[in-house]
Design an enzyme around this catalytic site. Structure first.
Site, short mmCIF file in Angstrom:
data_model
loop_
_atom_site.label_atom_id
_atom_site.label_comp_id
_atom_site.label_asym_id
_atom_site.label_seq_id
_atom_site.Cartn_x
_atom_site.Cartn_y
_atom_site.Cartn_z
N LYS A 205 3.50 1.83 -8.00
CA LYS A 205 3.90 0.41 -8.04
C LYS A 205 4.60 0.07 -9.35
CE LYS A 205 0.13 -0.97 -4.98
NZ LYS A 205 -1.28 -1.41 -4.98
N GLY A 302 -4.52 -6.60 1.96
CA GLY A 302 -5.16 -7.32 3.06
C GLY A 302 -4.14 -7.67 4.13
P1 NAP Z 1 -2.56 1.45 8.76
O1 NAP Z 1 -3.57 0.41 9.03
O2 NAP Z 1 -2.99 2.85 8.56
O3 NAP Z 1 -1.51 1.42 9.99
C1 NAP Z 1 -0.50 2.37 10.12
C2 NAP Z 1 0.17 2.17 11.48
O4 NAP Z 1 1.28 3.04 11.56
C3 NAP Z 1 -0.74 2.48 12.67
O5 NAP Z 1 -0.52 1.52 13.68
C4 NAP Z 1 -0.26 3.86 13.12
O6 NAP Z 1 -0.33 4.04 14.53
C5 NAP Z 1 1.20 3.82 12.76
N1 NAP Z 1 1.72 5.16 12.44
C6 NAP Z 1 1.35 5.96 11.42
N2 NAP Z 1 2.04 7.11 11.46
C7 NAP Z 1 2.85 7.03 12.53
C8 NAP Z 1 3.80 7.92 13.11
N3 NAP Z 1 4.07 9.12 12.59
N4 NAP Z 1 4.47 7.50 14.22
C9 NAP Z 1 4.21 6.28 14.75
N5 NAP Z 1 3.32 5.41 14.26
C10 NAP Z 1 2.64 5.78 13.15
O7 NAP Z 1 -1.65 1.07 7.49
P2 NAP Z 1 -1.56 -0.37 6.77
O8 NAP Z 1 -2.76 -0.55 5.92
O9 NAP Z 1 -1.18 -1.39 7.74
O10 NAP Z 1 -0.35 -0.09 5.75
C11 NAP Z 1 0.99 -0.09 6.18
C12 NAP Z 1 1.91 -0.05 4.96
O11 NAP Z 1 1.70 -1.22 4.18
C13 NAP Z 1 1.68 1.13 4.02
O12 NAP Z 1 2.91 1.56 3.46
C14 NAP Z 1 0.80 0.54 2.93
O13 NAP Z 1 0.92 1.21 1.67
C15 NAP Z 1 1.40 -0.85 2.83
N6 NAP Z 1 0.49 -1.84 2.28
C16 NAP Z 1 -0.73 -2.02 2.85
C17 NAP Z 1 -1.59 -2.97 2.34
C18 NAP Z 1 -2.93 -3.22 2.96
O14 NAP Z 1 -3.65 -4.12 2.52
N7 NAP Z 1 -3.33 -2.50 3.99
C19 NAP Z 1 -1.19 -3.71 1.21
C20 NAP Z 1 0.08 -3.52 0.64
C21 NAP Z 1 0.92 -2.57 1.20
P3 NAP Z 1 -1.75 4.09 15.33
O15 NAP Z 1 -2.33 2.70 15.17
O16 NAP Z 1 -1.38 4.40 16.73
O17 NAP Z 1 -2.56 5.12 14.63
#
Ligand code: NAP
Length: 428
Positions: A205, A302
């Protein structure tokens, strides 16, 4: 004039769910802001059988081509995470003439230059507000609202997991392993917590923020990173007695020796604005030559806070589409600056050590530090542990190289049993 802005969503996990919720619950509001409705047309997932937190009648696919080849899709939102295939999908979307919004710090901290070039070539937007600080606006403020400044310093708490852990250790006197287990139980820390506790997430970051702040490309590999794994309750307690609190800081400074960019734990005065940023909250302190000091505070992660930043980017893109403009603000790295080697960075240090409890030992230790130009600001004897005395020393500002040399010399002294902790001190 387009009648609707169509979106392809890659990923339907935590943040993807938040984006789906916002784009449905606030759709009327967004339509008024943009002048056209924003609709999710297709969602890419890995497992189409998985039960989702929200029901949608949108098409779900496992084939990226369904989105890339769909001429009606204007914007791709990448929320899959990880480096690959996310990076490849972003490149392909840009090449297919689609605007991209992403929250992916791994990809932006490593491949920013290549992705901006692809966006520029294809006359599309590439926005990534959610990649740093979750819901906190920081990328747009640095690129736009503070564009009239020379930025001197960006310093922040940009990893919620470690801030939650350090807050618990400070407020409740719990040890590292206990708070890590609690962070994992609450879903703040992954089962493999290395990226958070090792400072790597914060390093990605701050690489992104430093690139924007100083107009020169900084990648993850350019950031010096130390995590919080060696922080103990003793250090937190002694820091408190001295008027400091321990935080994991990400720092990017415009120094005479180049860009000084690093992540490490530090003692900061309890009166510093970052000292009162607790639990999973993030805050980023920015110093500009015109504006002076500013601070951005809020939820760094979140479902809905992160979706808030993603949707704001989508609204910006939608406005550009409606006004037939694009790529207004892409890469802002116009220079190629050098980096300040970590050995040349200057800080005060907090050092805790166990030494023989004998006359003359203190003078010998002060002499060993002095021989490497390390001056001691204060030395406090904390407790007696068997035949050893526990000392806490605070140095004046000294280079990393000199403090390393002094500590190396101390290791060879018979009177020194152990150097337990070495933590930087940020004074102002
Ligand atoms: P997550 O809950 O793990 O969700 C990832 C999603 O992507 C899931 O729906 C998964 O599908 C799908 N996916 C992963 N690999 C894939 C592939 N190869 N082909 C197709 N679909 C795929 O992740 P998240 O927490 O939402 O985070 C998403 C992004 O936001 C990341 O870059 C993270 O660093 C960023 N971010 C997250 C947060 C947070 O609070 N979570 C905060 C800031 C930034 P399935 O559901 O079918 O497994």
């Amino acid at each position: 004039m387009k009648t609707a802005i169509n979106v392809g969503l890659l990923g339907f996990g935590t943040v993807g769910t938040g984006v789906v919720k916002l784009l449905s619950s606030n759709s009327h509001n967004y339509e008024q802001k943009v002048g056209a409705p924003i609709r999710i047309k297709t969602i890419l997932v890995r497992n189409p059988e998985k039960v989702r937190a929200v029901n949608v009648d949108t098409r779900i696919t496992t084939n990226i081509e369904d989105i890339l080849n769909d001429k009606d899709i204007d914007v791709v939102i990448e929320l899959m995470g990880g480096e690959q295939p996310a990076k490849e999908y972003i490149v392909q979307a840009l090449k297919a003439g689609k605007h991209v919004v992403t929250a992916n710090k791994d990809v932006m901290a490593k491949h920013g230059r290549e992705l901006f070039a692809a966006a520029e070539e294809n006359c599309v937007d590439l926005l990534f507000e959610a990649s740093v600080g979750g819901g906190i606006p920081i990328i747009r403020p640095l690129k736009q609202c503070l564009a009239g400044n020379n930025i001197k310093e960006v310093m922040g708490i940009i990893n919620g997991t470690t801030n939650f852990m350090l807050t618990k250790m400070t407020m409740e006197g719990l040890d590292y392993d206990t708070v890590l287990a609690e962070a994992q139980r609450l879903g703040y820390a992954e089962s493999d917590p290395t990226a958070d506790v090792g400072g790597l997430d914060a390093a990605r970051k701050i690489a992104i923020l430093a690139s924007i702040a100083f107009g020169s490309r900084v990648t993850f590999d350019d950031v010096y990173a130390e995590g919080i794994t060696d922080i103990t309750t003793e250090d937190i307690c002694y820091a408190g007695e001295l008027g400091y609190t321990i935080k994991l800081l990400a720092i990017a400074k415009d120094s005479e020796n180049g860009i000084d960019v690093r992540v490490h734990p530090a003692l900061i005065p309890c009166t510093h604005p970052l000292a009162s940023v607790n639990n999973e909250f993030n805050a980023i302190f920015v110093k500009g030559d015109a504006v002076g000091e500013t601070m951005f505070y809020g939820r760094g992660a979140g479902e809905l806070p992160t979706a808030s930043a993603v949707v704001a980017d989508v609204i910006d893109v939608a406005r550009d589409i409606r006004h037939n403009v694009s790529s207004r603000i892409l890469c802002t790295c116009f220079e190629s600056r050098s980096f300040c080697p970590i050995d040349e960075t200057v800080n005060s240090y907090y050092i805790r050590m166990l030494v023989d409890d004998k006359p003359g030992v203190l003078a010998a230790i002060a002499g060993a530090f002095g021989a490497q130009q390390v001056s001691l600001h204060s030395v406090i004897q904390k407790s007696q542990i068997g035949k050893f005395a526990e000392l806490v020393l605070i140095t004046y500002g000294v280079s990393h190289a000199n403090v390393k040399k002094a500590l190396n010399d101390l290791k060879d002294m018979a009177a020194v049993n152990k150097v337990n902790s070495v933590i930087r001190v940020i004074k102002e």
